[in-house]
Design a protein around this motif. Structure first.
Motif, short mmCIF file in Angstrom:
data_model
loop_
_atom_site.label_atom_id
_atom_site.label_comp_id
_atom_site.label_asym_id
_atom_site.label_seq_id
_atom_site.Cartn_x
_atom_site.Cartn_y
_atom_site.Cartn_z
N GLY A 147 0.81 -1.21 0.00
CA GLY A 147 0.00 0.00 0.00
C GLY A 147 0.84 1.26 0.00
N GLY A 148 0.26 2.31 -0.50
CA GLY A 148 0.97 3.57 -0.61
C GLY A 148 1.45 4.15 0.70
N GLU A 149 0.75 3.88 1.79
CA GLU A 149 1.16 4.41 3.09
C GLU A 149 2.39 3.69 3.63
N SER A 150 2.70 2.53 3.07
CA SER A 150 3.79 1.71 3.60
C SER A 150 4.96 1.52 2.62
N TYR A 151 4.69 1.66 1.34
CA TYR A 151 5.68 1.32 0.32
C TYR A 151 6.61 2.51 0.10
N GLU A 152 7.66 2.55 0.91
CA GLU A 152 8.61 3.65 0.91
C GLU A 152 9.73 3.38 -0.10
N VAL A 153 10.03 4.36 -0.94
CA VAL A 153 11.08 4.23 -1.96
C VAL A 153 11.85 5.55 -2.03
N PRO A 154 13.05 5.55 -2.62
CA PRO A 154 13.76 6.81 -2.83
C PRO A 154 12.95 7.76 -3.70
N ASP A 155 13.12 9.04 -3.49
CA ASP A 155 12.35 10.04 -4.23
C ASP A 155 12.57 9.92 -5.73
N THR A 156 13.81 9.63 -6.13
CA THR A 156 14.08 9.51 -7.57
C THR A 156 13.34 8.32 -8.17
N MET A 157 13.22 7.24 -7.42
CA MET A 157 12.48 6.07 -7.90
C MET A 157 11.00 6.39 -8.02
N ALA A 158 10.46 7.07 -7.02
CA ALA A 158 9.04 7.45 -7.08
C ALA A 158 8.76 8.33 -8.30
N ALA A 159 9.68 9.26 -8.56
CA ALA A 159 9.51 10.15 -9.71
C ALA A 159 9.58 9.39 -11.02
N LYS A 173 2.94 7.17 5.30
CA LYS A 173 2.45 7.74 6.56
C LYS A 173 3.57 8.41 7.33
N ARG A 174 4.82 8.12 6.97
CA ARG A 174 5.98 8.79 7.58
C ARG A 174 6.32 10.11 6.88
N GLY A 175 5.62 10.36 5.78
CA GLY A 175 5.87 11.58 5.03
C GLY A 175 6.94 11.45 3.97
N SER A 176 7.46 10.24 3.79
CA SER A 176 8.52 10.00 2.80
C SER A 176 7.91 9.65 1.45
N ALA A 177 8.76 9.63 0.42
CA ALA A 177 8.30 9.27 -0.91
C ALA A 177 7.80 7.83 -0.92
N GLY A 178 6.70 7.60 -1.60
CA GLY A 178 6.13 6.27 -1.65
C GLY A 178 5.48 5.99 -2.98
N LEU A 179 5.06 4.74 -3.14
CA LEU A 179 4.39 4.32 -4.36
C LEU A 179 3.10 3.57 -4.02
N ASP A 180 2.06 3.88 -4.75
CA ASP A 180 0.81 3.13 -4.70
C ASP A 180 0.58 2.58 -6.11
N ILE A 181 1.17 1.42 -6.36
CA ILE A 181 1.12 0.84 -7.70
C ILE A 181 -0.32 0.57 -8.12
N ARG A 182 -1.16 0.14 -7.19
CA ARG A 182 -2.55 -0.13 -7.54
C ARG A 182 -3.24 1.12 -8.06
N ALA A 183 -2.99 2.26 -7.42
CA ALA A 183 -3.62 3.51 -7.88
C ALA A 183 -3.18 3.85 -9.30
N GLY A 184 -1.89 3.67 -9.58
CA GLY A 184 -1.40 3.93 -10.92
C GLY A 184 -2.00 2.98 -11.94
N LEU A 185 -2.16 1.72 -11.55
CA LEU A 185 -2.72 0.73 -12.47
C LEU A 185 -4.20 0.99 -12.74
N VAL A 186 -4.94 1.40 -11.72
CA VAL A 186 -6.36 1.74 -11.92
C VAL A 186 -6.47 2.89 -12.92
N ARG A 187 -5.64 3.91 -12.76
CA ARG A 187 -5.65 5.04 -13.70
C ARG A 187 -5.28 4.58 -15.11
#
Length: 231
Positions: A147-159, A173-187
């Protein structure tokens, strides 16, 4: 279409208990017993289950018959064959199951970060269309995943992922860069004309009902399974 959890099998720690992955170091006899149990639950012969050698590619393989061994070097399968169960194994990656009942075409995709970024789901939809499916008729089901609240990645990777799969970049939820792959796939699916979409919101990183490579390291795999009944 079904998704399994980690409960109800015979594997010992750290694969307890319903591990369906034969490539993660678990006792082969336990994996075989778990797969036999899955076949019994779904009412399909074991030989009708088709597994993949998942390598985080964007490769889709059409099949029209059972395979005694995992289909090599692919991260998605599509078929028009009835009662052929297409299986995707995950432990944080997004399992994507697709079906056009009118055309009798199904697909299963393993959408990890790299595969999703590189178009594995789009390629799966395209492969289904080649078999006479229509995006407007395709039903898509996205299973439990990181989930996006947990899947923490480097900012460059997220971009980078956001550039290729818009809608996937988020903040944890820590305020760091993250990914929500499901949200991207739905879009992405909606942009392809697939609008009948259901996405299971459960986060495998935090939900201990599921295997999670990020949480546990050495662990098992749950499965997504789709098949077209012969009715």
């Amino acid at each position: 279409m079904v998704f399994t959890s980690r409960a109800g099998g015979v594997s010992a720690a750290p694969y307890e208990s319903f591990n369906l992955g034969a490539h993660v170091g678990d006792d082969p006899a336990a994996v075989a017993a778990n797969r036999a149990r899955l076949a019994d639950i779904l009412g399909l012969p074991e030989e009708r289950f088709v597994w993949m050698e998942q390598l985080h590619t964007n490769t889709v393989t059409p099949i029209d018959a059972p395979s005694a061994t995992p289909v090599e070097a692919t991260d998605a399968l599509v078929t028009r064959e009835k009662n052929l169960a297409l299986c995707v194994l995950v432990a944080d990656c997004t399992p994507v199951l697709l079906s056009d009942h009118t055309a009798g075409v199904i697909g299963a995709a393993h959408a990890g970060r790299m595969g999703a970024r590189n178009g594995i789901v789009k390629n799966t939809v395209d492969a289904m269309v080649e078999l006479d499916a229509q995006p407007s008729r395709i039903q898509a089901l996205l299973g439990p995943a990181a989930g996006g609240e947990s899947y923490e990645v480097p900012d460059t990777m997220a971009a980078d992922v956001e550039k290729h799969l818009p809608g996937s970049r988020t903040r944890t939820k820590r305020g760091s860069a993250g990914l929500d792959i499901r949200a991207g796939l739905v879009r992405q699916l909606m942009s392809l004309g697939v609008t009948h979409i259901d996405a299971d919101p459960r986060d495998t990183i935090t939900d201990t009902d599921f295997f999670s490579h990020r949480r546990e390291g050495v662990t098992g795999r749950q499965a997504g399974v789709v098949w077209m009944p012969d009715v």
